[in-house]
Design an enzyme around this catalytic site. Structure first.
Site, PDB file in Angstrom:
ATOM      1  CG  ASP B 160      -2.067   1.121   1.264  1.00 43.01           C
ATOM      2  OD1 ASP B 160      -2.555   1.415   0.303  1.00 43.01           O
ATOM      3  OD2 ASP B 160      -1.946   1.919   2.206  1.00 43.01           O
ATOM      4  NE  ARG B 205     -12.071  13.508  -8.874  1.00 43.98           N
ATOM      5  CZ  ARG B 205     -13.121  13.999  -8.278  1.00 43.98           C
ATOM      6  NH1 ARG B 205     -14.217  14.366  -8.441  1.00 43.98           N
ATOM      7  NH2 ARG B 205     -12.920  13.981  -6.792  1.00 43.98           N
ATOM      8  CE  LYS B 206     -13.142   5.093 -11.388  1.00 45.40           C
ATOM      9  NZ  LYS B 206     -14.175   4.301 -12.246  1.00 45.40           N
TER      10      LYS B 206
END
Lengths: 292, 292
Positions: B160, B205-206
């Protein structure tokens, strides 16, 4: 070795924590990790401590109340596992790079590695009838990601632990194959959340568990996740399925419909059952818990 | 507030670590967290320390060698972020439950929360040309899951962090929306692995980033992951796409074919660019790094 291990693990009291007897480590003869007293090593960390907030104590008491009729059971949790377990794990990963004895003597279960109140404060409860595991979590200040909120990895850690426990306790020995998390909202630091997991189905050696992370009042959905695991036992075993009644649900899916999976459970021959029982206890102990 | 923040952050040296100047916290006037000296607060933890193994130092030196021509850059990393940043985060999550000042003053970046050598020992490097971020990781004894191996949550934490850094540095400000990890083999405790991440594409926006976790000799694939993030900026911005040449790859997919995604990058109007620049620096600082 596994058979003798099963025999030992099944001994009443061996796997019970503070509420149920001696901890899994109580009978180990290995040297204790450096700088920690015997009392600390044997401590069950899933009980309230002074760092727990009012919300954490309230939700803990609610689950303890549910446990009075035996439907739910609190799962003890420990920081340390015996290095002897390493030998048992090696059976499944014989090619893995060996770990130095010194490192193993220091090893701690990751979610219990931070000191009281600073990291993961949590307690898990399991419902054997409904195949569900719930984890109440208070995420301390050392778990920060963006300022004021928990790190995504901290959330993933507790999701992995909770759904792993659910899979182990309901489906037998497992190793995680896939973890898929949808993060919907960031979780404020030091707040209390509830992670609800449920075994959806077992297909042969594959286990499917889903979960969500909610606020205590259930009004805020923080995350949803699915986990696929596999059972590291012999392939090609005889299995058949049973459709079980569905108990409870994990809220609503994206379309607003109740999430209710079809639940199947594999039945197996006696040798496999014995092996699974061994692994089930074994992996549960690895996770720092007890089947009680 | 954001504009003044940008102005301050752009000041040369403000965002540079030990190799490049003062740390982000050097100019903060807030009280230091309890029981830590100023020197500790300002320490860049992405540099070698006595707990690093020979393998860790070797792979670190290899990346430093790659950094000599400027293609790769080491990313400084700190334990603490200023509580002032919380006010900036609140802009994006105005409804979030407030966190007590006392808790915030104790807060640490999760992957840096364990003491030297016991938890995550890591350093990240970024390649601006190829839109890649690499993280070299030595997982300490406090990260244990099953005996002798890293906890799945510890692996998820560093995945992450790495793909988050890759997304922030190449695509602008991001929040994780989805993290999907396939665990192929357990990682031995205290071994060294390399996490390779790459921005695959930006769609509005991804942002889509993928990564893998490999042994230092690249012979063992431990995990693969994808991460979808979103940019918390204004919706409906003007964008168009550019197809960029693909640099490098993340090995081979399940079918043995080279993984090469189509890479697109959004172009935006000046106001959005300014906002994105603000957020990019801001979120990078939240992650404990510096754009240098």
């Amino acid at each position: 070795m596994l058979r003798s291990c099963v025999s030992r693990l099944r001994t009443p009291g061996v796997l019970c924590g503070r509420l149920g007897g001696a901890s899994p480590l109580a009978r180990d003869s290995r040297p204790l990790p450096r700088s920690y007293s015997s009392e600390v090593v044997h401590m069950d960390h899933s009980l309230p401590n002074p760092s727990w907030s009012k919300d954490m104590r309230l939700i803990f008491d609610q689950f303890m109340k549910k446990s009075e009729d035996g439907s739910w059971k609190r799962l003890p949790s420990y920081k340390f596992t015996s290095s002897k377990r390493l030998e048992e794990v090696k059976i499944f990963f014989p090619d893995a790079k060996p770990v130095k004895e010194e490192s193993l003597s220091q090893a701690r279960l990751f979610p219990r590695s931070l000191e009281e109140g600073l990291g993961f404060e949590y307690a898990m409860f399991h419902n054997h009838v409904e195949n569900r595991t719930a984890c109440i979590l208070q995420g301390g200040p050392y778990l920060q990601g963006i300022p004021g909120f928990l790190h995504g990895g901290a959330i993933a850690t507790m999701i992995d632990s909770t759904v792993g426990m659910c899979a182990v306790l309901t489906g037998g020995a497992v190793m995680t194959a896939n973890l898929n998390i949808n993060f919907r909202r960031p979780i404020p630091l030091c707040s209390v959340v509830v992670i609800n997991s449920q075994l959806d189905k077992i297909e042969g050696r594959k286990l499917f568990v889903s979960c969500n992370v909610q606020s205590v009042d259930e009004k805020t959905l923080y995350s949803e996740a699915t986990k696929h695991s596999w059972n590291p036992g012999p392939a090609g075993r005889n299995t058949k399925s049973l459709v079980l009644p569905q108990h409870g649900n994990l809220g609503k899916d994206r379309n607003g419909e109740e999430r209710k999976g079809t639940q199947t459970q594999g039945l197996s021959n006696s040798r496999w059952q014995q092996s699974t029982r061994t692994l089930r206890i074994f992996f549960f102990r690895c996770l720092g818990g007890s089947v009680g």
